[in-house]
Enzyme design. Structure first.
Site, short mmCIF file in Angstrom:
data_model
loop_
_atom_site.label_atom_id
_atom_site.label_comp_id
_atom_site.label_asym_id
_atom_site.label_seq_id
_atom_site.Cartn_x
_atom_site.Cartn_y
_atom_site.Cartn_z
CB SER A 119 -3.89 -0.78 -49.09
OG SER A 119 -3.51 -1.28 -47.68
CD GLU A 121 -1.99 -0.10 -42.81
OE1 GLU A 121 -2.12 -0.87 -41.90
OE2 GLU A 121 -1.60 1.11 -42.66
CE1 TYR A 143 1.54 0.21 -48.75
CE2 TYR A 143 -0.10 0.22 -47.38
CZ TYR A 143 0.67 -0.28 -48.38
OH TYR A 143 0.01 -1.26 -49.29
P1 NAP Z 1 5.44 -6.47 -52.43
O1 NAP Z 1 5.75 -8.05 -52.65
O2 NAP Z 1 6.21 -5.53 -51.65
O3 NAP Z 1 5.92 -6.04 -54.07
C1 NAP Z 1 5.97 -4.69 -54.55
C2 NAP Z 1 6.40 -4.59 -55.90
O4 NAP Z 1 6.59 -3.07 -56.15
C3 NAP Z 1 8.01 -5.14 -56.14
O5 NAP Z 1 7.82 -5.95 -57.22
C4 NAP Z 1 8.76 -4.14 -56.36
O6 NAP Z 1 10.21 -4.17 -56.90
C5 NAP Z 1 7.96 -2.97 -56.99
N1 NAP Z 1 8.60 -1.55 -56.68
C6 NAP Z 1 8.61 -0.95 -55.72
N2 NAP Z 1 9.05 0.36 -55.59
C7 NAP Z 1 9.15 0.32 -57.28
C8 NAP Z 1 9.44 1.44 -58.09
N3 NAP Z 1 9.69 2.72 -57.65
N4 NAP Z 1 9.41 1.27 -59.43
C9 NAP Z 1 8.82 0.03 -59.91
N5 NAP Z 1 8.65 -0.81 -59.10
C10 NAP Z 1 8.68 -0.82 -57.85
O7 NAP Z 1 3.95 -6.20 -52.41
P2 NAP Z 1 2.64 -7.09 -52.60
O8 NAP Z 1 2.44 -7.67 -51.27
O9 NAP Z 1 2.89 -7.98 -53.76
O10 NAP Z 1 1.67 -6.05 -52.94
C11 NAP Z 1 1.40 -5.67 -54.18
C12 NAP Z 1 0.78 -4.49 -54.30
O11 NAP Z 1 -0.75 -4.45 -53.41
C13 NAP Z 1 1.43 -3.34 -53.52
O12 NAP Z 1 1.00 -2.01 -54.15
C14 NAP Z 1 0.60 -3.23 -52.32
O13 NAP Z 1 0.94 -2.17 -51.36
C15 NAP Z 1 -0.80 -3.55 -52.43
N6 NAP Z 1 -1.30 -4.35 -51.26
C16 NAP Z 1 -1.04 -5.43 -50.94
C17 NAP Z 1 -1.61 -6.11 -49.85
C18 NAP Z 1 -1.01 -7.38 -49.17
O14 NAP Z 1 -1.75 -7.73 -48.20
N7 NAP Z 1 -0.19 -8.09 -49.69
C19 NAP Z 1 -2.88 -5.46 -49.37
C20 NAP Z 1 -3.23 -4.60 -49.97
C21 NAP Z 1 -2.48 -4.01 -50.90
P3 NAP Z 1 11.38 -4.81 -56.26
O15 NAP Z 1 11.31 -6.45 -56.31
O16 NAP Z 1 12.42 -4.19 -56.97
O17 NAP Z 1 11.37 -4.51 -54.66
N1 GDD Z 2 5.82 -6.83 -39.73
C1 GDD Z 2 5.36 -6.94 -38.39
N2 GDD Z 2 6.52 -7.48 -37.79
N3 GDD Z 2 4.29 -6.86 -37.97
C2 GDD Z 2 4.00 -7.06 -36.65
C3 GDD Z 2 5.11 -7.69 -35.73
C4 GDD Z 2 6.34 -7.87 -36.47
O1 GDD Z 2 7.21 -8.27 -35.73
N4 GDD Z 2 4.36 -7.99 -34.61
C5 GDD Z 2 3.32 -7.59 -34.46
N5 GDD Z 2 2.90 -7.02 -35.79
C6 GDD Z 2 1.51 -6.71 -36.17
C7 GDD Z 2 1.79 -5.14 -36.88
O2 GDD Z 2 1.88 -4.07 -35.68
C8 GDD Z 2 0.31 -5.04 -37.49
O3 GDD Z 2 -0.55 -4.86 -36.56
C9 GDD Z 2 0.19 -6.66 -38.09
O4 GDD Z 2 0.94 -7.29 -37.39
C10 GDD Z 2 0.32 -6.89 -39.64
O5 GDD Z 2 1.48 -6.24 -39.99
P1 GDD Z 2 2.08 -6.57 -41.14
O6 GDD Z 2 2.34 -7.94 -41.52
O7 GDD Z 2 3.53 -5.58 -41.45
O8 GDD Z 2 1.14 -5.85 -42.22
P2 GDD Z 2 0.13 -4.63 -42.19
O9 GDD Z 2 -1.13 -4.92 -41.89
O10 GDD Z 2 0.91 -3.49 -41.51
O11 GDD Z 2 0.12 -4.06 -43.69
C11 GDD Z 2 -0.02 -5.18 -44.82
O12 GDD Z 2 -1.31 -5.21 -45.28
C12 GDD Z 2 -1.74 -4.05 -45.93
C13 GDD Z 2 -3.24 -4.36 -46.16
O13 GDD Z 2 -4.03 -4.05 -45.01
C14 GDD Z 2 0.96 -4.64 -45.94
O14 GDD Z 2 1.10 -5.80 -46.96
C15 GDD Z 2 0.42 -3.62 -46.68
O15 GDD Z 2 1.14 -3.18 -47.92
C16 GDD Z 2 -1.03 -3.93 -47.26
O16 GDD Z 2 -1.53 -2.71 -47.85
#
Ligand code: NAP
Ligand code: GDD
Length: 315
Positions: A119, A121, A143
């Site tokens: 990520s 992050e 995280y």
């Molecule tokens: P998400 O919607 O939160 O999905 C997370 C998945 O992990 C769900 O299927 C959840 O299952 C499963 N899980 C959590 N804990 C587990 C455990 N102990 N054993 C087995 N399964 C478990 O996340 P996403 O947005 O699809 O992201 C996919 C991956 O990419 C994650 O690793 C996330 O950190 C990473 N990532 C995401 C982003 C982004 O912007 N979306 C960016 C960078 C990296 P349940 O349905 O049972 O909760």
């Molecule tokens: N969730 C949330 N809720 N975020 C808020 C809000 C609110 O009400 N208001 C402002 N934000 C700001 C957060 O402070 C952050 O700076 C930004 O919106 C994005 O927040 P999120 O959408 O929660 O995502 P993230 O950037 O913290 O993390 C996501 O992206 C990562 C990759 O950079 C997640 O998907 C992570 O799992 C992923 O790795």
């Protein structure tokens, strides 16, 4: 095999692999209620098996049973604020969980190709703008720290045991399947509710944060491409453009003809103990080596998310 198949990315990746003719097996954890909403439409095309990242024996048994050619490790505790309130559990899932999958690969069949969902992050308090594969990491949340462990253990197993193990450093990617606690979906859902008269305000935290937002459907294509290369390597996947949270809010309200300033309330409850102020990735390597480019623009992403929530909520 996909861990985290019930998540946003898992559902898009399953679709992509099925379209490419794969047999797809998703690992889900046991729950007392049905949480398979995002993969319901795929139910008769995928196989599902029960396991947990916390449990080494279940991971090894599943890998031995399925004998996959490719494993996509998408499962994680992925919500940044939850990592501040549950830091130990986040470390168990998001950090040590990666080692458990890698150990299963090593024990069962070291020729299995392994993708780790890393990520942006990990860049946290960014040390360079834009961020590339060479930018030093400085995570700002439990995280981010856990993901950094997952990244380095993947690199370490590749170098120590000669595994085809890759780390995709993906920047934020969104869709109508995004969890409702993440800011983009919270906004699209809130805008739709206000437009339909179901809510009167939208409470958000820091509107000044900047993110490089893309569409999840584009990003799972990059995951797949990373496992099709002659040599394993790590890649930044991003659009190369950044926007403030405020820009997402403004565009989302504008798409339904409303002025966000009349509805948005800034609520310090949503501030984080430490914030990631600015993310913008340099996707040059993904473009050059993988021939990967995102197809959906920021503006189109905002529009499709609001439109989907309007459709869902409309009586
Ligand atoms: P998400 O919607 O939160 O999905 C997370 C998945 O992990 C769900 O299927 C959840 O299952 C499963 N899980 C959590 N804990 C587990 C455990 N102990 N054993 C087995 N399964 C478990 O996340 P996403 O947005 O699809 O992201 C996919 C991956 O990419 C994650 O690793 C996330 O950190 C990473 N990532 C995401 C982003 C982004 O912007 N979306 C960016 C960078 C990296 P349940 O349905 O049972 O909760
Ligand atoms: N969730 C949330 N809720 N975020 C808020 C809000 C609110 O009400 N208001 C402002 N934000 C700001 C957060 O402070 C952050 O700076 C930004 O919106 C994005 O927040 P999120 O959408 O929660 O995502 P993230 O950037 O913290 O993390 C996501 O992206 C990562 C990759 O950079 C997640 O998907 C992570 O799992 C992923 O790795």
């Amino acid at each position: 095999m996909i861990t985290g198949i019930t998540g946003q990315d898992g559902s898009y990746l399953a679709e992509l692999l099925l379209d490419a003719g794969y047999r797809v097996v998703g690992m889900t954890r046991r729950t007392s209620t049905d949480v398979h909403e995002r993969i319901r439409h795929l139910a008769d095309r995928i196989e599902v098996c029960s396991g947990d990242l916390l449990d080494q024996s279940s991971m090894t048994a599943i890998v031995a049973d399925i004998r996959p050619h490719e494993i996509y490790n998408l499962a994680a505790q992925s919500f940044v604020p939850a990592s501040f309130s549950q830091p130990v559990l986040t470390g168990e899932f998001t950090a040590l969980g990666v080692t458990r999958v890698l150990e299963a690969v090593r024990a069962v069949d070291p020729s299995i190709r392994f993708y780790q969902a890393s990520s942006s992050e990990m860049f946290g308090k960014v040390q360079a703008v834009p961020q590339s594969e060479h930018t030093p990491f400085y995570p700002r949340s439990p995280y981010g720290v856990a993901k950094l462990y997952g990244h380095w253990i993947t690199v370490n197993y590749r170098e120590s045991y000669d595994l085809y193990a890759v780390s995709g450093i993906l920047f934020n990617h969104e869709s109508e399947r995004r969890g409702k606690e993440f800011v983009t979906r919270k906004i699209s859902d809130g805008v739709a509710r206000i437009k339909l008269g179901l809510a009167t305000e939208l409470r958000l935290g820091n509107l000044d944060a900047q993110r490089d937002w893309g569409f999840a459907g584009d990003y799972v294509r990059a995951m797949w491409l990373m496992l099709q290369q002659p040599e394993p390597d790590d890649y930044v996947v991003s659009t190369g453009r950044t926007h403030h949270v405020r820009d997402f809010v403004r565009l989302a309200f504008e798409s339904v003809g409303l002025d966000y300033e009349r509805y948005v309330v800034v609520d310090p409850r949503f501030y984080r103990p430490a914030e990631v102020d600015l993310l913008i990735g340099d996707p040059a390597k993904a473009k050059r080596v993988l021939n990967w480019e995102p197809a959906v623009s920021f503006e189109a992403l905002v529009e499709r998310m609001v439109a989907a929530d309007l459709d869902r909520l409309r009586p």
